[in-house]
Scaffold this active site. Structure first.
Site, PDB file in Angstrom:
ATOM      1  N   ASP A 128      23.179 -18.097  -7.799  1.00  0.00           N
ATOM      2  CA  ASP A 128      24.301 -18.109  -6.871  1.00  0.00           C
ATOM      3  C   ASP A 128      25.607 -17.818  -7.615  1.00  0.00           C
ATOM      4  OD1 ASP A 128      25.403 -18.394  -4.366  1.00  0.00           O
ATOM      5  OD2 ASP A 128      25.520 -20.568  -4.425  1.00  0.00           O
ATOM      6  N   CYS A 185       9.036 -17.405  17.115  1.00  0.00           N
ATOM      7  CA  CYS A 185       9.950 -18.542  17.009  1.00  0.00           C
ATOM      8  C   CYS A 185      11.401 -18.058  16.909  1.00  0.00           C
ATOM      9  CB  CYS A 185       9.581 -19.362  15.775  1.00  0.00           C
ATOM     10  SG  CYS A 185      10.720 -20.690  15.419  1.00  0.00           S
ATOM     11  N   CYS A 192      21.631 -23.099  16.292  1.00  0.00           N
ATOM     12  CA  CYS A 192      22.897 -22.928  15.566  1.00  0.00           C
ATOM     13  C   CYS A 192      24.072 -23.300  16.477  1.00  0.00           C
ATOM     14  CB  CYS A 192      23.041 -21.487  15.076  1.00  0.00           C
ATOM     15  SG  CYS A 192      24.655 -21.219  14.307  1.00  0.00           S
TER      16      CYS A 192
HETATM   17  C1  B12 Z   1      27.682 -15.429   0.634  1.00  0.00           C
HETATM   18  C2  B12 Z   1      26.640 -16.515   0.720  1.00  0.00           C
HETATM   19  C3  B12 Z   1      26.741 -17.400   1.792  1.00  0.00           C
HETATM   20  C4  B12 Z   1      27.714 -17.167   2.961  1.00  0.00           C
HETATM   21  C5  B12 Z   1      27.120 -16.085   3.886  1.00  0.00           C
HETATM   22  C6  B12 Z   1      25.691 -16.431   4.357  1.00  0.00           C
HETATM   23  C7  B12 Z   1      24.783 -15.249   4.601  1.00  0.00           C
HETATM   24  N1  B12 Z   1      23.826 -15.489   5.465  1.00  0.00           N
HETATM   25  O1  B12 Z   1      24.856 -14.202   3.996  1.00  0.00           O
HETATM   26  C8  B12 Z   1      27.791 -18.599   3.565  1.00  0.00           C
HETATM   27  C9  B12 Z   1      28.947 -19.358   2.925  1.00  0.00           C
HETATM   28  C10 B12 Z   1      27.962 -18.682   5.079  1.00  0.00           C
HETATM   29  C11 B12 Z   1      26.474 -19.208   3.068  1.00  0.00           C
HETATM   30  C12 B12 Z   1      25.833 -20.243   3.704  1.00  0.00           C
HETATM   31  C13 B12 Z   1      24.633 -20.795   3.261  1.00  0.00           C
HETATM   32  N2  B12 Z   1      24.012 -20.529   2.087  1.00  0.00           N
HETATM   33 CO1  B12 Z   1      24.505 -19.115   0.940  1.00  0.00          CO
HETATM   34  N3  B12 Z   1      24.778 -17.621  -0.267  1.00  0.00           N
HETATM   35  C14 B12 Z   1      25.614 -16.639  -0.243  1.00  0.00           C
HETATM   36  C15 B12 Z   1      25.340 -15.670  -1.417  1.00  0.00           C
HETATM   37  C16 B12 Z   1      26.369 -15.940  -2.520  1.00  0.00           C
HETATM   38  C17 B12 Z   1      25.343 -14.184  -1.039  1.00  0.00           C
HETATM   39  C18 B12 Z   1      24.603 -13.896   0.267  1.00  0.00           C
HETATM   40  C19 B12 Z   1      24.846 -12.509   0.810  1.00  0.00           C
HETATM   41  O2  B12 Z   1      25.059 -11.590   0.065  1.00  0.00           O
HETATM   42  N4  B12 Z   1      24.826 -12.352   2.121  1.00  0.00           N
HETATM   43  C20 B12 Z   1      24.939 -11.101   2.770  1.00  0.00           C
HETATM   44  C21 B12 Z   1      23.552 -10.671   3.262  1.00  0.00           C
HETATM   45  C22 B12 Z   1      23.686  -9.451   4.137  1.00  0.00           C
HETATM   46  O3  B12 Z   1      22.817 -10.259   2.132  1.00  0.00           O
HETATM   47  P1  B12 Z   1      21.529 -10.933   1.390  1.00  0.00           P
HETATM   48  O4  B12 Z   1      21.762 -12.368   1.079  1.00  0.00           O
HETATM   49  O5  B12 Z   1      21.198 -10.063   0.259  1.00  0.00           O
HETATM   50  O6  B12 Z   1      20.262 -11.015   2.329  1.00  0.00           O
HETATM   51  C23 B12 Z   1      19.959 -10.289   3.405  1.00  0.00           C
HETATM   52  C24 B12 Z   1      19.126  -9.044   3.185  1.00  0.00           C
HETATM   53  O7  B12 Z   1      18.096  -9.298   2.280  1.00  0.00           O
HETATM   54  C25 B12 Z   1      18.646  -8.856   4.587  1.00  0.00           C
HETATM   55  N5  B12 Z   1      17.448  -8.142   4.891  1.00  0.00           N
HETATM   56  C26 B12 Z   1      16.547  -8.605   5.738  1.00  0.00           C
HETATM   57  N6  B12 Z   1      15.597  -7.734   5.917  1.00  0.00           N
HETATM   58  C27 B12 Z   1      15.869  -6.659   5.203  1.00  0.00           C
HETATM   59  C28 B12 Z   1      15.186  -5.496   5.047  1.00  0.00           C
HETATM   60  C29 B12 Z   1      15.701  -4.527   4.213  1.00  0.00           C
HETATM   61  C30 B12 Z   1      14.950  -3.282   4.067  1.00  0.00           C
HETATM   62  C31 B12 Z   1      16.886  -4.783   3.538  1.00  0.00           C
HETATM   63  C32 B12 Z   1      17.431  -3.776   2.628  1.00  0.00           C
HETATM   64  C33 B12 Z   1      17.565  -5.998   3.687  1.00  0.00           C
HETATM   65  C34 B12 Z   1      17.036  -6.923   4.539  1.00  0.00           C
HETATM   66  O8  B12 Z   1      18.474 -10.188   5.113  1.00  0.00           O
HETATM   67  C35 B12 Z   1      19.051 -11.128   4.251  1.00  0.00           C
HETATM   68  C36 B12 Z   1      19.680 -12.228   5.048  1.00  0.00           C
HETATM   69  O9  B12 Z   1      20.675 -11.774   5.947  1.00  0.00           O
HETATM   70  C37 B12 Z   1      23.878 -16.115  -1.839  1.00  0.00           C
HETATM   71  C38 B12 Z   1      23.563 -15.970  -3.334  1.00  0.00           C
HETATM   72  C39 B12 Z   1      23.262 -14.530  -3.696  1.00  0.00           C
HETATM   73  N7  B12 Z   1      23.889 -14.023  -4.728  1.00  0.00           N
HETATM   74  O10 B12 Z   1      22.458 -13.869  -3.063  1.00  0.00           O
HETATM   75  C40 B12 Z   1      23.821 -17.596  -1.355  1.00  0.00           C
HETATM   76  C41 B12 Z   1      22.502 -18.135  -0.811  1.00  0.00           C
HETATM   77  C42 B12 Z   1      21.936 -17.104   0.125  1.00  0.00           C
HETATM   78  N8  B12 Z   1      22.874 -19.348   0.000  1.00  0.00           N
HETATM   79  C43 B12 Z   1      22.040 -20.249  -0.026  1.00  0.00           C
HETATM   80  C44 B12 Z   1      22.134 -21.417   0.778  1.00  0.00           C
HETATM   81  C45 B12 Z   1      21.212 -22.574   0.426  1.00  0.00           C
HETATM   82  C46 B12 Z   1      23.042 -21.486   1.845  1.00  0.00           C
HETATM   83  C47 B12 Z   1      23.124 -22.576   2.940  1.00  0.00           C
HETATM   84  C48 B12 Z   1      21.774 -23.105   3.402  1.00  0.00           C
HETATM   85  C49 B12 Z   1      24.024 -23.735   2.413  1.00  0.00           C
HETATM   86  C50 B12 Z   1      24.254 -24.890   3.376  1.00  0.00           C
HETATM   87  N9  B12 Z   1      23.281 -25.767   3.584  1.00  0.00           N
HETATM   88  O11 B12 Z   1      25.334 -25.040   3.900  1.00  0.00           O
HETATM   89  C51 B12 Z   1      23.884 -21.811   4.077  1.00  0.00           C
HETATM   90  C52 B12 Z   1      22.914 -21.106   5.038  1.00  0.00           C
HETATM   91  C53 B12 Z   1      23.564 -20.184   6.027  1.00  0.00           C
HETATM   92  C54 B12 Z   1      22.605 -19.106   6.520  1.00  0.00           C
HETATM   93  N10 B12 Z   1      21.859 -19.384   7.574  1.00  0.00           N
HETATM   94  O12 B12 Z   1      22.533 -18.025   5.909  1.00  0.00           O
HETATM   95  C55 B12 Z   1      20.843 -19.943  -0.922  1.00  0.00           C
HETATM   96  C56 B12 Z   1      19.614 -19.584  -0.072  1.00  0.00           C
HETATM   97  C57 B12 Z   1      18.294 -20.179  -0.543  1.00  0.00           C
HETATM   98  C58 B12 Z   1      17.149 -19.703   0.337  1.00  0.00           C
HETATM   99  N11 B12 Z   1      16.102 -20.499   0.431  1.00  0.00           N
HETATM  100  O13 B12 Z   1      17.183 -18.658   0.925  1.00  0.00           O
HETATM  101  C59 B12 Z   1      21.426 -18.731  -1.790  1.00  0.00           C
HETATM  102  C60 B12 Z   1      20.387 -17.696  -2.191  1.00  0.00           C
HETATM  103  C61 B12 Z   1      22.067 -19.371  -3.041  1.00  0.00           C
HETATM  104  C62 B12 Z   1      21.038 -19.763  -4.095  1.00  0.00           C
HETATM  105  N12 B12 Z   1      21.007 -19.090  -5.230  1.00  0.00           N
HETATM  106  O14 B12 Z   1      20.244 -20.664  -3.917  1.00  0.00           O
HETATM  107  N13 B12 Z   1      26.008 -18.531   1.975  1.00  0.00           N
HETATM  108  S1  SF4 Z   2      13.219 -21.550  12.794  1.00  0.00           S
HETATM  109 FE1  SF4 Z   2      13.976 -19.487  12.368  1.00  0.00          FE
HETATM  110  S2  SF4 Z   2      13.420 -19.083  10.261  1.00  0.00           S
HETATM  111 FE2  SF4 Z   2      12.162 -20.828  10.937  1.00  0.00          FE
HETATM  112  S3  SF4 Z   2      10.249 -19.871  11.692  1.00  0.00           S
HETATM  113 FE3  SF4 Z   2      11.635 -20.100  13.440  1.00  0.00          FE
HETATM  114  S4  SF4 Z   2      12.686 -18.109  13.550  1.00  0.00           S
HETATM  115 FE4  SF4 Z   2      11.782 -18.234  11.514  1.00  0.00          FE
HETATM  116  S1  SF4 Z   3      26.348 -22.794  11.368  1.00  0.00           S
HETATM  117 FE1  SF4 Z   3      24.461 -21.907  12.106  1.00  0.00          FE
HETATM  118  S2  SF4 Z   3      23.918 -20.306  10.606  1.00  0.00           S
HETATM  119 FE2  SF4 Z   3      25.466 -21.602   9.657  1.00  0.00          FE
HETATM  120  S3  SF4 Z   3      24.226 -23.071   8.476  1.00  0.00           S
HETATM  121 FE3  SF4 Z   3      24.705 -24.029  10.487  1.00  0.00          FE
HETATM  122  S4  SF4 Z   3      22.973 -23.547  11.807  1.00  0.00           S
HETATM  123 FE4  SF4 Z   3      22.845 -22.178  10.002  1.00  0.00          FE
END
Ligand code: B12
Ligand code: SF4
Ligand code: SF4
Length: 303
Positions: A128, A185, A192
């Site tokens: 992270d 699901c 949320c």
């Molecule tokens: C910015 C960030 C946040 C932001 C934005 C959240 C978000 N959903 O992106 C905020 C502050 C809101 C946040 C909240 C939380 N976060 Co956060 N966050 C991050 C961070 C730093 C970057 C995430 C990011 O880039 N998001 C933008 C999305 C678009 O990109 P992405 O993460 O790469 O993932 C997406 C793609 O893979 C995409 N995708 C899906 N299918 C496909 C298919 C293809 C072909 C492609 C290309 C992509 C794709 O789906 C993914 C999810 O949207 C990561 C650490 C990291 N460096 O990755 C932690 C991280 C994701 N967070 C984490 C956690 C634990 C949380 C929270 C649970 C914390 C809490 N309890 O309050 C919440 C959960 C909110 C939620 N439901 O997402 C963990 C997740 C662990 C896990 N089991 O997944 C991470 C990985 C940190 C860590 N190293 O542990 N977070």
């Molecule tokens: S609660 Fe959300 S993440 Fe969990 S199985 Fe259902 S749809 Fe998937």
């Molecule tokens: S506000 Fe919604 S998306 Fe964000 S951590 Fe809570 S339930 Fe998940």
């Protein structure tokens, strides 16, 4: 770089990771096409005021910019507590109940990096903390799938885990992604409180985790109304996930459990804290990062 015996190198790092308390390890090809998902997400403004995400875009999409010569991304999971240990009003997300995971995992990742150096690799490690799409690569590394709540879900462990990554110049055997098992699901989307989840995408501008941890501006009234007594982070979209029900036998690092004094800290005590008391009280906690005034702003005002 090609290793003489890639399977042996992978096995060595797997053993070491297990000994250090990581629950799983998988390997993905660092050059896997990430598509335009992140760029689209940013263009649509889902990142709210997290401008640093725009600055990281190029590096996120091209791991070569993070570590020249990178071949593999090793993804790891580390378990955190399953239950909310707070005994008074004001919930703290499970991941933040104990010590700061950034610090806790950094040393362990360095140890794993040393193991890989022995095989001739150069590494960079993050949890992270760097420009790596951790969920994307964890899914590619076969550790689980990305659920509709946007999180990595493991069939046996659910989503309550940290992700950590090691970029390495070694070419290790890659793992196979698993199918998405969310099925029909939609519980997370329905539960949320701010309707932040849509088609597996999280709009940070609506997410209570963003507002209670990352936001630099005051919480808008609409968000405040949906916040309930959340003090730091939000776990609702994980609490309702059926994959988080089967958790028997999961071992959690004792340092990630909530200290007794945290579990009973009241809103009143929080509002009468000085900066010095706050820094001492939260010295080892990730909560310290947001500062006293943000935490007080999150909590219901003292009577
Ligand atoms: C910015 C960030 C946040 C932001 C934005 C959240 C978000 N959903 O992106 C905020 C502050 C809101 C946040 C909240 C939380 N976060 Co956060 N966050 C991050 C961070 C730093 C970057 C995430 C990011 O880039 N998001 C933008 C999305 C678009 O990109 P992405 O993460 O790469 O993932 C997406 C793609 O893979 C995409 N995708 C899906 N299918 C496909 C298919 C293809 C072909 C492609 C290309 C992509 C794709 O789906 C993914 C999810 O949207 C990561 C650490 C990291 N460096 O990755 C932690 C991280 C994701 N967070 C984490 C956690 C634990 C949380 C929270 C649970 C914390 C809490 N309890 O309050 C919440 C959960 C909110 C939620 N439901 O997402 C963990 C997740 C662990 C896990 N089991 O997944 C991470 C990985 C940190 C860590 N190293 O542990 N977070
Ligand atoms: S609660 Fe959300 S993440 Fe969990 S199985 Fe259902 S749809 Fe998937
Ligand atoms: S506000 Fe919604 S998306 Fe964000 S951590 Fe809570 S339930 Fe998940």
């Amino acid at each position: 770089m090609n290793v003489a015996d890639p399977a042996a190198a992978k096995q060595a790092v797997q053993y070491a990771a297990h000994a250090l308390g990581f629950s799983a390890l998988g390997v993905a090809d660092a050059h896997t096409d990430q598509g335009t998902y992140l760029a689209d997400w940013l263009r649509e403004g889902n990142h709210a005021d997290m401008q640093w995400m725009e600055r990281h875009l190029a590096a996120r999409q091209n791991p070569e910019l993070v570590l020249p010569g990178v071949r593999s991304i090793i993804m790891l999971t580390y378990e955190y507590p399953r239950t909310d240990a707070r005994k008074t009003s004001g919930s703290i997300a499970r991941y933040a109940q104990g010590e700061d995971y950034h610090k806790l995992l950094a040393g362990k990742l360095e140890d794993l990096s040393e193991t890989l150096s022995f095989y001739g690799g150069q590494q960079r490690c993050f949890t992270d903390s760097g420009p790596v799409s951790e969920r994307f690569f964890a899914a590619r590394a076969g550790l689980g799938w990305i659920g509709r709540n946007g999180l990595l879900i493991r069939p046996r462990g659910g989503s309550y885990c940290f992700l950590a990554s090691i970029l390495t110049t070694l070419e290790l055997p890659y793992d196979t992604p698993m199918p998405n098992r969310c099925g029909n699901c939609h519980r997370c989307e329905q539960a949320c409180p701010t309707a932040a989840l849509r088609n597996g995408c999280c709009n940070a501008g609506r997410c209570l985790s963003f507002w209670t941890i990352e936001a630099k501006t005051p919480i808008p009234p609409k968000i405040r109304a949906a916040m309930g007594s959340r003090l730091y982070g939000c776990d609702t979209c994980q609490e309702v996930c059926p994959w988080n029900r089967r958790q028997a036998g999961v071992e959690v690092d004792i340092r990630l459990l909530m200290p007794a004094e945290f579990s009973t800290l009241s809103d009143k005590a929080l509002h009468s804290m000085t900066e010095e008391q706050f820094n001492r009280f939260f010295a080892a906690s990730p909560i310290r990062r947001i500062g006293l005034s943000h935490l007080q702003h999150n909590s219901t005002p003292a009577e």
